[in-house]
Motif scaffolding. Sequence first.
Motif, short mmCIF file in Angstrom:
data_model
loop_
_atom_site.label_atom_id
_atom_site.label_comp_id
_atom_site.label_asym_id
_atom_site.label_seq_id
_atom_site.Cartn_x
_atom_site.Cartn_y
_atom_site.Cartn_z
N ILE A 1 0.83 -1.21 0.00
CA ILE A 1 0.00 0.00 0.00
C ILE A 1 0.87 1.27 0.00
O ILE A 1 0.38 2.36 0.29
N ASP A 2 2.15 1.10 -0.33
CA ASP A 2 3.08 2.24 -0.43
C ASP A 2 3.06 3.11 0.83
O ASP A 2 3.01 4.34 0.77
N LEU A 3 3.15 2.46 1.97
CA LEU A 3 3.13 3.17 3.24
C LEU A 3 4.50 3.81 3.49
O LEU A 3 5.53 3.13 3.46
N THR A 4 4.52 5.10 3.73
CA THR A 4 5.76 5.81 3.96
C THR A 4 6.50 5.27 5.19
O THR A 4 5.91 5.14 6.27
N GLY A 5 7.76 4.94 5.01
CA GLY A 5 8.60 4.49 6.11
C GLY A 5 8.56 2.99 6.38
O GLY A 5 9.31 2.49 7.23
N TYR A 6 7.69 2.26 5.67
CA TYR A 6 7.57 0.82 5.94
C TYR A 6 8.84 0.06 5.56
O TYR A 6 9.28 -0.83 6.29
N GLU A 7 9.44 0.43 4.43
CA GLU A 7 10.68 -0.25 4.04
C GLU A 7 11.77 -0.08 5.08
O GLU A 7 12.52 -1.02 5.38
N GLU A 8 11.84 1.11 5.67
CA GLU A 8 12.84 1.36 6.72
C GLU A 8 12.57 0.50 7.95
O GLU A 8 13.50 -0.04 8.57
N LYS A 9 11.28 0.36 8.31
CA LYS A 9 10.92 -0.48 9.46
C LYS A 9 11.30 -1.93 9.21
O LYS A 9 11.77 -2.63 10.12
#
Length: 261
Positions: free
Chosen positions: A65-73
């Motif tokens: 869902i292209d959530l901002t910051g999820y990749e970093e988490k």
Amino acid sequence: MGLQTLTCCPGCGIPQDKKAITAALNTCSSCGYHYRMEPAERIAYIADSESFKEYSANISSLNPIDLTGYEEKLSEAEYKARMKEAVITGTCTIEGKPVVLVLMSFSFMGGSMGSAVGEKVSRAMLKGAEEKLPVIIYATSGGARMQEGIFSLLQMAKTSSAASELDNAGVPFFAVLCDPTTGGVTASFAMLADITIAEPGALIGFAGPRVIEGTIKQKLPEGFQKAEFQLKKGFVDIISPRKEQKKLLSRLIDFHKILAR
């Protein structure tokens, strides 16, 4: 003995030697309190020596869902837990008996179930159904991974469907509920096993006490989400300390073979 080697047990408050805790399978020698464990530690005491073979190791989460910051988490969780996802799947033998073994880690984003976790758990159960191998799942989770929105909730249906394939194939499924097992994992595959085992003192439930009390407008009993209370109410079949789990699982596999004849 230096102070740096001691830790106070959360269960009884008695100082314990860290090495002694580790040697006792991460349990307290005074009160039996079960500390949380990582998949690699569980493999060491459950699987026969050098028998565990991991598969689906390269499956990891995307950001649907292209959530901002999820990749970093996800990157932070991978570094912290030293795992690519919140679950490891593979095959091994337990006292010479081949099984599919699934182990969740609470260290990876609270053991939350996103698309990758759901896929790996489902593949493990379908492998068990296809190859007629008993499936053992060590569950520990805070629930669905809401950073993936509806895709995380879909995993409840997906894993439940895979569990039904095991039932249709007559393949035994054993779940071991560890501290904590909550949310969407409890509401799906963790409660669909033929035999549900819990570790002593494990927190098992769906929602938190305050949410439940606010919904039903009633005061809940003390410790109502602990494994011991769940055993009394029939949600759990057996409570098993770690030192007994390997032999217990082996006996359950043998018992199922006798019933299947």
